[in-house]
Scaffold this motif. Structure first.
Motif, PDB file in Angstrom:
ATOM      1  N   LEU A   1      12.029  -9.763 -15.632  1.00  0.00           N
ATOM      2  CA  LEU A   1      12.911  -8.645 -15.319  1.00  0.00           C
ATOM      3  C   LEU A   1      13.912  -9.003 -14.225  1.00  0.00           C
ATOM      4  N   PHE A   2      13.597 -10.015 -13.420  1.00  0.00           N
ATOM      5  CA  PHE A   2      14.494 -10.428 -12.340  1.00  0.00           C
ATOM      6  C   PHE A   2      15.567 -11.403 -12.830  1.00  0.00           C
ATOM      7  N   VAL A   3      15.383 -11.974 -14.006  1.00  0.00           N
ATOM      8  CA  VAL A   3      16.314 -12.960 -14.551  1.00  0.00           C
ATOM      9  C   VAL A   3      17.759 -12.450 -14.601  1.00  0.00           C
TER      10      VAL A   3
ATOM     11  N   PRO B   1       0.827  -1.209   0.000  1.00  0.00           N
ATOM     12  CA  PRO B   1       0.000   0.000   0.000  1.00  0.00           C
ATOM     13  C   PRO B   1       0.860   1.257   0.000  1.00  0.00           C
ATOM     14  N   GLY B   2       0.304   2.331  -0.504  1.00  0.00           N
ATOM     15  CA  GLY B   2       1.045   3.593  -0.520  1.00  0.00           C
ATOM     16  C   GLY B   2       1.581   3.910  -1.899  1.00  0.00           C
ATOM     17  N   ASN B   3       2.065   5.140  -2.045  1.00  0.00           N
ATOM     18  CA  ASN B   3       2.515   5.616  -3.346  1.00  0.00           C
ATOM     19  C   ASN B   3       3.992   5.388  -3.616  1.00  0.00           C
ATOM     20  N   PHE B   4       4.741   4.920  -2.622  1.00  0.00           N
ATOM     21  CA  PHE B   4       6.179   4.780  -2.823  1.00  0.00           C
ATOM     22  C   PHE B   4       6.652   3.495  -2.165  1.00  0.00           C
ATOM     23  N   ASN B   5       7.253   2.639  -2.948  1.00  0.00           N
ATOM     24  CA  ASN B   5       7.753   1.363  -2.446  1.00  0.00           C
ATOM     25  C   ASN B   5       9.254   1.302  -2.708  1.00  0.00           C
ATOM     26  N   PRO B   6      10.074   1.684  -1.751  1.00  0.00           N
ATOM     27  CA  PRO B   6      11.523   1.755  -1.971  1.00  0.00           C
ATOM     28  C   PRO B   6      12.156   0.408  -2.301  1.00  0.00           C
ATOM     29  N   VAL B   7      11.599  -0.693  -1.773  1.00  0.00           N
ATOM     30  CA  VAL B   7      12.175  -2.013  -2.035  1.00  0.00           C
ATOM     31  C   VAL B   7      12.153  -2.330  -3.522  1.00  0.00           C
ATOM     32  N   THR B   8      11.000  -2.140  -4.151  1.00  0.00           N
ATOM     33  CA  THR B   8      10.901  -2.484  -5.562  1.00  0.00           C
ATOM     34  C   THR B   8      11.679  -1.514  -6.452  1.00  0.00           C
ATOM     35  N   ILE B   9      11.842  -0.278  -6.021  1.00  0.00           N
ATOM     36  CA  ILE B   9      12.621   0.668  -6.811  1.00  0.00           C
ATOM     37  C   ILE B   9      14.108   0.305  -6.768  1.00  0.00           C
TER      38      ILE B   9
ATOM     39  N   ILE C   1      15.208  -2.766  -6.387  1.00  0.00           N
ATOM     40  CA  ILE C   1      15.284  -3.961  -7.240  1.00  0.00           C
ATOM     41  C   ILE C   1      15.269  -3.564  -8.710  1.00  0.00           C
ATOM     42  N   LEU C   2      14.428  -2.609  -9.071  1.00  0.00           N
ATOM     43  CA  LEU C   2      14.360  -2.131 -10.455  1.00  0.00           C
ATOM     44  C   LEU C   2      15.711  -1.620 -10.919  1.00  0.00           C
TER      45      LEU C   2
END
Length: 493
Positions: A317-319, A253-261, A263-264
């Motif tokens: 994308l994780f490959v 939930p929320g507008n900002f997810n630092p974990v996935t950014i 990882i990106l």
């Protein structure tokens, strides 16, 4: 050497067996039950539909409907689910084997790759939630392996047809593969063009000749109900508020997810590092990486926030991260340990708790509503108006009108006439015997009508379902309560 070459096969078997433990959670997606009811409708009435002899493409996927039909036919309606979920898991894991062959050389690396990618959250969900993505991932990877790596002409023709019949939006995948192949080889594979044209022509022809529509009703219904007018600035803000929750493994939930950014960024860096090595596999890395980006951007731009649209892109994308870590010549064990300890294991733990809590909320709560109605109402020709059209219609056996119009087209007419009041207008015109609502219908502008024509039959509350004799399970249920409070109404005689 021969023993080592079998390692990836052993990894496939071990990974499938490991993931079958998740079947104990009964974590099955609502939409799977829509597909399975369509399959059973085909079994009972000989019609691809949802409510008796009325034809409707209520399921997103045609191929998976036919596969589900076969499993119902072979195992029976009471016992087909576990065999089908096992089949999905096997197909998906074989798909990861194909992907490993395309991107890695060392058998040990392939085996580790198959297991690690197989226990990530999207992989577990693809395998056990009952959706069509296990079949889809297998077909897409088989196309790359047999068609573009082994140069099998039959694969270039057959797999595009099967892929399109699984999901019509796979035209994105087929198109990206086509463009990368032309850029890489400077020539056109005419067998693939022929296969793609056959795929598009066959699915559109089937839809038109059988249902009288070009695209599946599910797409039309969602677009009709969810479509809104946004300014350009609102489109940008919506995208920025959403994208970080879909490129990683978690939707938070929320507008900002630092974990996935984070990882990106790591995915991009690893991809750049790998393609600079000028290996043959870069051909396939470009295909899967561009597809991952394009698929996510297109679906986010269309406000498609159902998380299953993003499972396959998340994995592809994780490959590069997994390949980068596995092929480190120095301190490989350190890199691998860090990845497993700080990412893979936490993701697996999260998904385990999520599957336990959500499976309990769906199987032991929402399913119970359907079973209650099944026991109470013996006349299966009676109608119920509700949302969503998964567990409750499947287990109650009642004819169904869903709010979105996935399984009943008539409600779409009401949406077109008066979107703001289509629910009450449907109730007045169709007079369904049962209403299942998130809201208290005896409050609000239309309360008088409901109070006159319906009575409250039963309340279903999430808080009443968060109990277990096992204290650990009860803590998990309370940590992530799953489900929605419902009010069930019955029409006055």
């Amino acid at each position: 050497m021969a023993q080592n070459n079998r390692l990836p096969i052993y990894a496939v078997i071990f990974t499938v067996v490991f993931k079958l433990l998740f079947l104990l959670t009964h974590y099955i997606q609502e939409d799977a039950f829509i597909t399975w009811r369509v399959a059973q409708n085909l079994l009972d009435y000989g019609v691809i539909g949802f409510n008796g002899e009325t034809k409707i493409s209520a399921s997103t996927t045609h191929l998976y409907v036919f596969v589900s039909y076969l499993f119902n036919l072979i195992f029976g309606k009471e016992y087909f689910i576990e065999p089908l979920l096992t089949f999905n898991s096997i197909l998906f894991t074989v798909g990861t084997l194909f992907l490993a062959h395309l991107t890695l050389k060392n058998p040990w690396h392939k085996a580790i790759f198959i297991f690690l990618i197989g226990i990530l959250p999207p992989s577990i969900k693809i395998s056990i939630l009952g959706m069509e993505y296990g079949i889809l991932f297998f077909l897409e990877m088989a196309l790359l392996y047999y068609g573009f790596s082994k140069n099998k002409r039959w694969a270039l023709i057959l797999f595009p047809i099967l892929i399109m019949f699984t999901r019509i939006d796979t035209v994105i995948f087929l198109g990206i593969v086509f463009l990368v192949d032309i850029f890489w080889n400077r020539k056109i594979r005419w067998q693939y063009v022929f296969g793609g044209m056959l795929g598009v022509l066959s699915i559109l022809s089937f839809n038109w000749l059988y249902f009288g529509e070009l695209v599946n009703n599910t797409i039309v219904a969602k677009k009709l109900l969810y479509e809104q007018d946004f300014t350009f600035a609102q489109h940008i803000n919506y995208f920025l508020a959403s994208f970080g929750n879909f490129w990683g493994m978690l939707k938070l939930p929320g507008n900002f997810n630092p974990v996935t950014i984070v990882i990106l960024i790591f995915e991009l860096l690893c991809f750049i590092y790998l393609v600079r090595q000028r290996e043959k596999r870069n051909y396939f890395l470009w295909m899967i990486f561009i597809f991952g980006w394009v698929k996510q951007i297109i679906f986010l731009s269309q406000k498609s926030l159902f998380d299953w649209y993003y499972w396959v892109p998340q994995l592809l994308l994780f490959v590069p991260i997994l390949i980068f870590v596995l092929e480190q010549k120095e301190k490989r064990n350190v890199w691998l340990s860090l990845l497993v300890i700080f990412y893979v294991v936490p993701m697996l733990a999260f998904q385990t708790m999520h599957a336990i809590a959500t499976g309990h909320g769906e199987w032991n709560y929402r399913r119970e509503i359907g079973l209650f109605l099944d026991t109470f109402e013996k006349d299966k020709k009676q109608w119920i108006l509700l949302e969503p059209a998964g567990y409750v219609p499947y287990f109650s056996g009642l004819k169904t009108i869903d709010e979105v119009g996935l399984v009943d087209k008539q409600i779409q007419t009401e949406i077109k006439k008066d979107k703001a009041h289509y629910w009450i207008n449907t109730v007045k015109s169709r007079k369904p015997k049962y209403l299942l609502s998130y809201k208290n219908l005896f409050e609000g502008n239309d309360a008088a009508y409901y109070q006159t024509h319906y009575k409250l039959m039963k309340e279903f509350r999430i808080k009443d379902n968060l109990k277990s004799d096992n204290p650990i399970l009860e803590k998990i249920y309370h940590l992530k309560p799953s489900g929605t409070d419902y009010n069930l109404y019955i029409k006055n005689d």
